[in-house]
Design an enzyme around this catalytic site. Structure first.
Site, PDB file in Angstrom:
ATOM      1  N   GLU A 102       0.838  -1.201   0.000  1.00  8.00           N
ATOM      2  CA  GLU A 102       0.000   0.000   0.000  1.00  8.00           C
ATOM      3  C   GLU A 102       0.869   1.245   0.000  1.00  8.00           C
ATOM      4  O   GLU A 102       1.929   1.272   0.641  1.00  8.00           O
ATOM      5  CB  GLU A 102      -0.893  -0.040   1.257  1.00  8.00           C
ATOM      6  CG  GLU A 102      -1.876   1.091   1.368  1.00  8.00           C
ATOM      7  CD  GLU A 102      -2.815   0.924   2.586  1.00  8.00           C
ATOM      8  OE1 GLU A 102      -3.162  -0.226   2.951  1.00  8.00           O
ATOM      9  OE2 GLU A 102      -3.162   1.949   3.171  1.00  8.00           O
ATOM     10  N   ASP A 104       0.245   5.396   0.539  1.00  4.69           N
ATOM     11  CA  ASP A 104      -0.831   6.272   1.007  1.00  4.69           C
ATOM     12  C   ASP A 104      -0.549   7.760   0.983  1.00  4.69           C
ATOM     13  O   ASP A 104       0.504   8.199   1.454  1.00  4.69           O
ATOM     14  CB  ASP A 104      -1.124   5.994   2.500  1.00  4.69           C
ATOM     15  CG  ASP A 104      -1.690   4.625   2.746  1.00  4.69           C
ATOM     16  OD1 ASP A 104      -2.389   4.119   1.880  1.00  4.69           O
ATOM     17  OD2 ASP A 104      -1.426   4.085   3.843  1.00  4.69           O
ATOM     18  N   GLU A 106      -2.846  10.607   2.868  1.00  7.04           N
ATOM     19  CA  GLU A 106      -4.050  10.846   3.666  1.00  7.04           C
ATOM     20  C   GLU A 106      -3.983  12.271   4.211  1.00  7.04           C
ATOM     21  O   GLU A 106      -2.979  12.663   4.799  1.00  7.04           O
ATOM     22  CB  GLU A 106      -4.150   9.838   4.807  1.00  7.04           C
ATOM     23  CG  GLU A 106      -4.454   8.440   4.287  1.00  7.04           C
ATOM     24  CD  GLU A 106      -4.668   7.430   5.391  1.00  7.04           C
ATOM     25  OE1 GLU A 106      -5.774   6.882   5.483  1.00  7.04           O
ATOM     26  OE2 GLU A 106      -3.718   7.198   6.153  1.00  7.04           O
TER      27      GLU A 106
END
Ligand SMILES: *[C@@H]1O[C@H](CO)[C@@H](O)[C@H](O)[C@H]1NC(C)=O
Ligand SMILES: *[C@@H]1O[C@H](CO)[C@@H](O)[C@H](O)[C@H]1NC(C)=O
Ligand SMILES: *[C@@H]1O[C@H](CO)[C@@H](O)[C@H](O)[C@H]1NC(C)=O
Length: 296
Positions: A102, A104, A106
């Site tokens: 993953e 990311d 955010e």
């Protein structure tokens, strides 16, 4: 050619790809599915604009129809304005299974007039803990800005308006895992993270100001699509054949690392805007910092 990683690795990677694709700003209906939120996420203006919203009952989100094995993924995003404390807008790549990979972005909301934090992480084989956080050098709610993820066999680089903010190199040769085999989908969402995103629940979300809304547009994906079931017969040896130059990385994304001219920019961001770096958190790793921190 001076590559920080053996060319053979790149070649192997190229052979396992199935085809190249370009997703342009055009019609998002073709490439994106809204997957949750019961009508709270919407594609508007003939698929030119994607809105995600959050209220006390639910957030919402979307995912790409395809899985990709390497690519340059670029979006434009305008974040929830005003009091956005407790909201998290996300844009990320993720593979499936219990040992997933993953990457990311955010965006942690804040009280009116207080800065958003851009929280980033890289998870490999289900193991994360590689958080880096940044303030932005602009107000991400007043206009659209460009966020992108470059993921190729050599490195992962995160960019904000074309400026690199983070690099995670492939050090598989030193026994640090790197996302090489598992195709990932592209995801986006707006969700409630009141207990986590406001320094451990310090500030409550003001639900009477809901719905909170964030806007996505201009998706540019220059990537290799993985077919289902994965096939190794066809190839992606000309990944940029049909590419255009709307992205900051350009034609050579599959072999592109951080350019010398970008190193200063990365350092500028780290010096002036970095809020947290797991690689400096000695308290958290009393047994010693993660291996990749010692190499960099
Ligand atoms: C919110 O604003 C405060 C005060 O400026 C700041 O310390 C904090 O890092 C900001 N972000 C979050 C997610 O709390
Ligand atoms: C490589 O890493 C794995 C998982 O962290 C560990 O179990 C293994 O012993 C390491 N191998 C070497 C040669 O260091
Ligand atoms: C919460 O939002 C409402 C509606 O926007 C506003 O009237 C109220 O002042 C806000 N409350 C707080 C504590 O910020």
């Amino acid at each position: 050619m001076l590559l920080p990683y053996p060319t053979s690795v790149v070649m192997v990677a190229l052979f396992t790809m199935t085809m190249m694709m370009m997703l342009c700003g055009g019609d998002l209906h073709k490439n994106i599915d809204i997957t949750w939120g019961n009508g709270r996420a919407q594609m508007l203006n003939n698929g030119q604009l994607l809105t995600v919203s959050l209220d006390a009952a639910s957030g919402s989100g979307f995912q790409s129809k395809d899985h990709y094995l390497f690519g340059h993924f670029q979006i434009q995003l305008k974040l929830v304005p005003g009091n956005s404390a407790g909201t998290v807008t996300s844009f990320y790549l993720q593979s499936e299974g219990s040992t997933w990979d993953e990457i990311d972005f955010e965006f942690l909301g804040n009280l009116s007039g207080n800065p958003y934090i851009l929280h980033t992480n890289v998870i490999t084989q289900g193991k994360g803990g590689r958080e880096q956080q940044f303030y932005l050098w602009f107000d991400p709610t007043s206009d659209f800005h460009t966020y992108s993820i470059l993921w190729n066999p050599l490195c992962i680089i995160l960019y904000v308006d074309g400026i690199p903010i983070r690099e995670f190199k492939n050090y598989e040769s030193r026994n640090i895992s790197f996302p090489m085999k598992k195709p990932m989908r592209m995801y986006g969402s707006l969700w409630d993270a009141e207990d986590w995103a406001t320094r451990g629940g310090l500030i409550k979300t003001n639900w009477s100001a809901a719905p909170f809304i964030a806007y996505f547009k201009n998706f540019f994906v220059n990537a290799c699509v993985e077919s289902t079931p994965p096939s190794i017969t066809s190839s992606c040896t000309h990944p940029n054949k049909k590419s255009n130059n709307h992205n900051s990385v350009g034609e050579k994304w599959i072999t592109q690392g951080l350019k010398p001219s970008e190193v200063d920019k990365l350092n500028w961001v780290h010096k002036n805007f970095m809020v947290y770096n797991y690689c400096s958190d000695l308290k958290r790793f009393p047994q010693g910092l993660p291996l990749e921190c010692k190499i960099n």
